[in-house]
Design a protein around this motif. Sequence first.
Motif, PDB file in Angstrom:
ATOM      1  N   UNK A  16       0.846  -1.193   0.000  1.00  0.00           N
ATOM      2  CA  UNK A  16       0.000   0.000   0.000  1.00  0.00           C
ATOM      3  C   UNK A  16       0.885   1.249   0.000  1.00  0.00           C
ATOM      4  N   UNK A  17       1.881   1.277   0.869  1.00  0.00           N
ATOM      5  CA  UNK A  17       2.775   2.440   0.950  1.00  0.00           C
ATOM      6  C   UNK A  17       3.466   2.688  -0.381  1.00  0.00           C
ATOM      7  N   UNK A  18       3.959   1.641  -1.023  1.00  0.00           N
ATOM      8  CA  UNK A  18       4.664   1.796  -2.300  1.00  0.00           C
ATOM      9  C   UNK A  18       3.732   2.298  -3.402  1.00  0.00           C
ATOM     10  N   UNK A  19       2.554   1.712  -3.512  1.00  0.00           N
ATOM     11  CA  UNK A  19       1.602   2.102  -4.562  1.00  0.00           C
ATOM     12  C   UNK A  19       1.149   3.542  -4.374  1.00  0.00           C
ATOM     13  N   UNK A  20       0.822   3.912  -3.140  1.00  0.00           N
ATOM     14  CA  UNK A  20       0.351   5.280  -2.876  1.00  0.00           C
ATOM     15  C   UNK A  20       1.460   6.304  -3.089  1.00  0.00           C
ATOM     16  N   UNK A  45       2.963   8.035   3.865  1.00  0.00           N
ATOM     17  CA  UNK A  45       3.093   6.655   3.394  1.00  0.00           C
ATOM     18  C   UNK A  45       4.191   5.876   4.105  1.00  0.00           C
ATOM     19  N   UNK A  46       4.567   6.309   5.320  1.00  0.00           N
ATOM     20  CA  UNK A  46       5.464   5.484   6.129  1.00  0.00           C
ATOM     21  C   UNK A  46       4.642   4.335   6.718  1.00  0.00           C
ATOM     22  N   UNK A  47       5.304   3.275   7.090  1.00  0.00           N
ATOM     23  CA  UNK A  47       4.593   2.060   7.509  1.00  0.00           C
ATOM     24  C   UNK A  47       3.740   2.262   8.755  1.00  0.00           C
ATOM     25  N   UNK A  48       4.199   3.063   9.708  1.00  0.00           N
ATOM     26  CA  UNK A  48       3.398   3.303  10.916  1.00  0.00           C
ATOM     27  C   UNK A  48       2.112   4.052  10.580  1.00  0.00           C
ATOM     28  N   UNK A  49       2.195   5.040   9.695  1.00  0.00           N
ATOM     29  CA  UNK A  49       1.009   5.807   9.302  1.00  0.00           C
ATOM     30  C   UNK A  49       0.039   4.926   8.521  1.00  0.00           C
ATOM     31  N   UNK A  50       0.545   4.127   7.601  1.00  0.00           N
ATOM     32  CA  UNK A  50      -0.330   3.233   6.832  1.00  0.00           C
ATOM     33  C   UNK A  50      -0.996   2.237   7.772  1.00  0.00           C
ATOM     34  N   UNK A  51      -0.251   1.683   8.724  1.00  0.00           N
ATOM     35  CA  UNK A  51      -0.830   0.750   9.705  1.00  0.00           C
ATOM     36  C   UNK A  51      -1.957   1.435  10.477  1.00  0.00           C
ATOM     37  N   UNK A  52      -1.699   2.641  10.949  1.00  0.00           N
ATOM     38  CA  UNK A  52      -2.712   3.390  11.695  1.00  0.00           C
ATOM     39  C   UNK A  52      -3.947   3.655  10.833  1.00  0.00           C
ATOM     40  N   UNK A  53      -3.723   4.007   9.562  1.00  0.00           N
ATOM     41  CA  UNK A  53      -4.849   4.286   8.666  1.00  0.00           C
ATOM     42  C   UNK A  53      -5.628   3.021   8.307  1.00  0.00           C
ATOM     43  N   UNK A  54      -4.974   1.880   8.267  1.00  0.00           N
ATOM     44  CA  UNK A  54      -5.694   0.608   8.089  1.00  0.00           C
ATOM     45  C   UNK A  54      -6.551   0.350   9.326  1.00  0.00           C
ATOM     46  N   UNK A  55      -5.953   0.498  10.508  1.00  0.00           N
ATOM     47  CA  UNK A  55      -6.664   0.225  11.759  1.00  0.00           C
ATOM     48  C   UNK A  55      -7.863   1.143  11.957  1.00  0.00           C
TER      49      UNK A  55
END
Length: 165
Positions: A16-20, A45-55
Motif C-alpha cells: 500500500x505504501x509503495x503504490x500510494x 506513506x510510512x509504515x506506521x502511518x499506513x498501519x494506523x490508517x488501516x486500523x
Amino acid sequence: MDIVIEKPSHQHITEIAQICAAGWRQTVEGRLSKAYQDKNVAYWYNHDKVRSDIDSGNYSHVALIDSKVVGTIGGAMTGPERGDVYVLYVDEAYRYQGIGRRLLGALTDKQIAEGALEQWVSVEKDNWHGIPFYKARGFVLQGEQMTEVASGETQVSLKYRRDVG
C-alpha cells in the motif's frame, strides 16, 4: 486475471505504501519540488502511518491479484450524508483494467450502507489519470482549492461531487 477486493490487513502495509507513494508522486510531478514530495511521502506513506490508517478504516479496501496488492482505496463518512474518497491508487502496471472502478464501487457501497447520499473527492489539478476517471463516474467539479504547503509552494486541488443515494 482474477481480481479480489477485500479489507486491507497489516500484511499489505508495504505494498500500500509503495503504490500510494508512487501514484501521488506521479500526480504532482513537475508541480511540487522533490524535497516537498519526499517530505509528504515520508509523512503519509510510512509504515506506521499506513498501519494506523488501516486500523482506523481510512484505507477501506485493497485489490489483489494472486495475493499481490495492485490497488487501494480509502475514505470515510465526513457528515451524516456525505462520504469522501481520501485516496485511490492503482499500481501503474495494472491501470485501465477496471481495478479503480471496482475499488471505488466497494467504497461507495460501504458509504451508501452508512447513509451517504453524496460522495466527494479532491483531485490534484492536471491529474490526467484521476480527473477523467472521476468524471466518467458522475463526479462534477465543484471548485478549486489552493493551499500553500510548508515548503511555500502552492498545491491546487479540484473538488468533485456526485450523488450516490
